[in-house]
Design a protein around this motif. Structure first.
Motif, PDB file in Angstrom:
ATOM      1  N   THR A  18       0.837  -1.208   0.000  1.00  0.00           N
ATOM      2  CA  THR A  18       0.000   0.000   0.000  1.00  0.00           C
ATOM      3  C   THR A  18       0.867   1.250   0.000  1.00  0.00           C
ATOM      4  O   THR A  18       0.573   2.220  -0.696  1.00  0.00           O
ATOM      5  CB  THR A  18      -0.937   0.012   1.224  1.00  0.00           C
ATOM      6  OG1 THR A  18      -1.652  -1.206   1.277  1.00  0.00           O
ATOM      7  CG2 THR A  18      -1.921   1.164   1.147  1.00  0.00           C
ATOM      8  N   TRP A  22       0.530   4.296  -2.434  1.00  0.00           N
ATOM      9  CA  TRP A  22       0.018   5.529  -1.822  1.00  0.00           C
ATOM     10  C   TRP A  22       1.033   6.666  -1.895  1.00  0.00           C
ATOM     11  O   TRP A  22       0.669   7.804  -2.193  1.00  0.00           O
ATOM     12  CB  TRP A  22      -0.352   5.250  -0.373  1.00  0.00           C
ATOM     13  CG  TRP A  22      -1.113   6.350   0.302  1.00  0.00           C
ATOM     14  CD1 TRP A  22      -0.593   7.386   1.032  1.00  0.00           C
ATOM     15  CD2 TRP A  22      -2.523   6.529   0.333  1.00  0.00           C
ATOM     16  NE1 TRP A  22      -1.589   8.180   1.526  1.00  0.00           N
ATOM     17  CE2 TRP A  22      -2.792   7.675   1.097  1.00  0.00           C
ATOM     18  CE3 TRP A  22      -3.582   5.814  -0.207  1.00  0.00           C
ATOM     19  CZ2 TRP A  22      -4.078   8.118   1.323  1.00  0.00           C
ATOM     20  CZ3 TRP A  22      -4.866   6.267   0.029  1.00  0.00           C
ATOM     21  CH2 TRP A  22      -5.108   7.417   0.790  1.00  0.00           C
ATOM     22  N   TYR A  23       2.287   6.354  -1.601  1.00  0.00           N
ATOM     23  CA  TYR A  23       3.312   7.394  -1.555  1.00  0.00           C
ATOM     24  C   TYR A  23       4.065   7.536  -2.875  1.00  0.00           C
ATOM     25  O   TYR A  23       5.077   8.217  -2.935  1.00  0.00           O
ATOM     26  CB  TYR A  23       4.275   7.138  -0.391  1.00  0.00           C
ATOM     27  CG  TYR A  23       3.594   7.331   0.946  1.00  0.00           C
ATOM     28  CD1 TYR A  23       3.316   8.608   1.425  1.00  0.00           C
ATOM     29  CD2 TYR A  23       3.199   6.244   1.710  1.00  0.00           C
ATOM     30  CE1 TYR A  23       2.669   8.796   2.637  1.00  0.00           C
ATOM     31  CE2 TYR A  23       2.551   6.424   2.928  1.00  0.00           C
ATOM     32  CZ  TYR A  23       2.291   7.697   3.380  1.00  0.00           C
ATOM     33  OH  TYR A  23       1.653   7.879   4.581  1.00  0.00           O
ATOM     34  N   VAL A  27       0.499   9.489  -6.994  1.00  0.00           N
ATOM     35  CA  VAL A  27      -0.675   9.392  -6.127  1.00  0.00           C
ATOM     36  C   VAL A  27      -0.552  10.504  -5.079  1.00  0.00           C
ATOM     37  O   VAL A  27      -0.949  11.637  -5.340  1.00  0.00           O
ATOM     38  CB  VAL A  27      -0.810   7.975  -5.505  1.00  0.00           C
ATOM     39  CG1 VAL A  27      -2.082   7.852  -4.684  1.00  0.00           C
ATOM     40  CG2 VAL A  27      -0.801   6.909  -6.600  1.00  0.00           C
ATOM     41  N   TYR A 146      -3.642   6.850   4.404  1.00  0.00           N
ATOM     42  CA  TYR A 146      -2.833   5.653   4.164  1.00  0.00           C
ATOM     43  C   TYR A 146      -3.126   4.592   5.215  1.00  0.00           C
ATOM     44  O   TYR A 146      -3.354   3.430   4.892  1.00  0.00           O
ATOM     45  CB  TYR A 146      -1.337   6.007   4.175  1.00  0.00           C
ATOM     46  CG  TYR A 146      -0.452   4.813   4.373  1.00  0.00           C
ATOM     47  CD1 TYR A 146      -0.217   3.930   3.332  1.00  0.00           C
ATOM     48  CD2 TYR A 146       0.114   4.537   5.615  1.00  0.00           C
ATOM     49  CE1 TYR A 146       0.578   2.805   3.524  1.00  0.00           C
ATOM     50  CE2 TYR A 146       0.906   3.423   5.806  1.00  0.00           C
ATOM     51  CZ  TYR A 146       1.135   2.567   4.751  1.00  0.00           C
ATOM     52  OH  TYR A 146       1.914   1.454   4.952  1.00  0.00           O
ATOM     53  N   LEU A 149      -6.682   3.024   4.903  1.00  0.00           N
ATOM     54  CA  LEU A 149      -6.729   2.040   3.822  1.00  0.00           C
ATOM     55  C   LEU A 149      -5.945   0.786   4.193  1.00  0.00           C
ATOM     56  O   LEU A 149      -6.434  -0.339   4.025  1.00  0.00           O
ATOM     57  CB  LEU A 149      -6.158   2.641   2.535  1.00  0.00           C
ATOM     58  CG  LEU A 149      -6.019   1.680   1.355  1.00  0.00           C
ATOM     59  CD1 LEU A 149      -7.387   1.140   0.933  1.00  0.00           C
ATOM     60  CD2 LEU A 149      -5.320   2.364   0.197  1.00  0.00           C
ATOM     61  N   THR A 150      -4.743   0.961   4.725  1.00  0.00           N
ATOM     62  CA  THR A 150      -3.891  -0.173   5.071  1.00  0.00           C
ATOM     63  C   THR A 150      -4.532  -1.043   6.141  1.00  0.00           C
ATOM     64  O   THR A 150      -4.567  -2.273   6.021  1.00  0.00           O
ATOM     65  CB  THR A 150      -2.512   0.334   5.534  1.00  0.00           C
ATOM     66  OG1 THR A 150      -1.919   1.067   4.453  1.00  0.00           O
ATOM     67  CG2 THR A 150      -1.608  -0.796   5.928  1.00  0.00           C
TER      68      THR A 150
END
Length: 162
Positions: A18, A22-23, A27, A146, A149-150
């Motif tokens: 993720t 994400w990072y 994104v 983050y 979601l994770t």
């Protein structure tokens, strides 16, 4: 209640996967770098083996607590002293597990509890730290998003497969 350690090991990988997405600069990575005053060159100087290794270790620690938060049967097992003492449990424990042993053991249910963990644990912790560090709301929401979601994904995996 048997624990599927492979599911826990795989759930811990979610933080890395993720995070890669994400990072990513396409994104939220560009926002994250700008809010931390990082450059691509500075980020390349880190000891990635140490960073990824400790990230995975900390993620394994998270899986342990998420197992308790997402699998409700953990409470019943804990009440009798854990797996080593299951054989000594009263007949009511066996009856309870026969009736409810797989209740709410789905990805969807675990994802719900994972999301709630992100919303009610990760967001406040990141928010408090961010406020005292004088970080922006963008910084707080990028990191909290983050983790929400994770933890949602980790919770789903753990509840359904652990």
């Amino acid at each position: 209640m048997e624990i599927n350690f492979i599911a826990l090991l795989l759930a811990a990988v979610v933080t890395l996967v993720t995070g890669f997405i994400w990072y990513n600069p396409k994104v939220f990575g560009t926002i994250w770098m700008r809010e931390n005053n990082f450059t691509q060159e500075e980020l390349r100087t880190g000891n990635m083996l140490k960073i990824f290794g400790f990230t995975y270790l900390f993620s394994l620690m998270i899986t342990v607590i998420l197992m308790s938060l997402t699998i409700h049967q953990s409470g019943a097992v804990g009440m009798v002293g854990g797996p080593p003492l299951l054989a000594n449990a009263k007949p009511s424990f066996a009856a309870f597990m026969a009736d409810y042993g797989t209740a709410y053991r789905t990805f969807k249910h675990g994802a719900l509890h994972g999301f709630m963990s992100g919303l009610f644990f990760a967001l406040p912790i990141i928010g408090i730290n961010g406020l005292f560090e004088r970080k922006s709301w963008k910084y707080i929401f990028v990191h909290a998003g983050y983790w929400m979601l994770t933890l949602t994904l980790m919770g789903g995996i753990i509840c359904a497969f652990a």
